[in-house]
Design a protein around this motif. Structure first.
Motif, PDB file in Angstrom:
ATOM      1  N   LEU A  45      73.662  34.558  16.273  1.00  0.00           N
ATOM      2  CA  LEU A  45      73.996  33.458  15.381  1.00  0.00           C
ATOM      3  C   LEU A  45      72.829  32.509  15.145  1.00  0.00           C
ATOM      4  CD1 LEU A  45      77.599  32.558  16.530  1.00  0.00           C
ATOM      5  CD2 LEU A  45      76.888  33.901  14.553  1.00  0.00           C
ATOM      6  N   ASP A  46      71.989  32.329  16.163  1.00  0.00           N
ATOM      7  CA  ASP A  46      70.864  31.404  16.038  1.00  0.00           C
ATOM      8  C   ASP A  46      69.678  32.060  15.344  1.00  0.00           C
ATOM      9  OD1 ASP A  46      69.864  28.825  16.394  1.00  0.00           O
ATOM     10  OD2 ASP A  46      68.703  29.485  18.139  1.00  0.00           O
ATOM     11  N   THR A  99      75.216  35.171  25.492  1.00  0.00           N
ATOM     12  CA  THR A  99      73.798  35.196  25.161  1.00  0.00           C
ATOM     13  C   THR A  99      73.546  36.032  23.913  1.00  0.00           C
ATOM     14  OG1 THR A  99      73.265  34.956  27.500  1.00  0.00           O
ATOM     15  CG2 THR A  99      71.493  35.709  26.059  1.00  0.00           C
ATOM     16  N   THR A 100      74.202  37.180  23.820  1.00  0.00           N
ATOM     17  CA  THR A 100      74.067  38.022  22.626  1.00  0.00           C
ATOM     18  C   THR A 100      74.590  37.294  21.398  1.00  0.00           C
ATOM     19  OG1 THR A 100      74.354  39.962  24.011  1.00  0.00           O
ATOM     20  CG2 THR A 100      74.631  40.267  21.648  1.00  0.00           C
TER      21      THR A 100
END
Length: 113
Positions: free
Chosen positions: A111-112, A105-106
């Motif tokens: 990245l997103d 999730t991190t």
């Protein structure tokens, strides 16, 4: 070196189970974002998710039941025989099972953007 010998198999087992736990945790996160958190106004609903909560319940209950049916016996078998209290062991094992999901999730958030 004794601690590695005692905790090593347990840590490895729970990290492997943590990779398996990504599926139920991700599905639970998607459910929470589309239903309870959307009702509170914290997220927006997926526009194509108009079937209600029943399909989610029919999916999440068996997935969580299968994961817990796998995790609890494996965790009990991997527990070191001496020198570890149950409360401490299950706290550490829960953190280890959650760690792959937290990492992914991190990574996704970083990245997103």
């Amino acid at each position: 070196m004794e601690a590695v010998r005692r905790w090593g198999p347990s840590v490895a087992a729970h990290l492997i189970l943590g990779v398996v736990a990504v599926v139920p945790l991700w599905l639970t996160m998607m459910f929470a974002a589309n239903h309870p958190l959307a009702e509170l106004g914290l997220t927006s609903r997926e526009p194509t998710d108009n079937d209600g909560m029943l399909p989610w319940a029919m999916l999440l209950v068996p997935v969580w039941a299968a994961f817990l049916a796998l995790w609890l016996p494996v965790g009990s078998l991997a527990r070191p025989e001496e020198g570890v209290r149950k409360r401490r062991y299950w706290t550490v094992s829960s953190a280890l099972v959650l760690s792959p999901m937290v990492f992914l999730t991190t990574l996704f958030v970083l990245l997103d953007g």
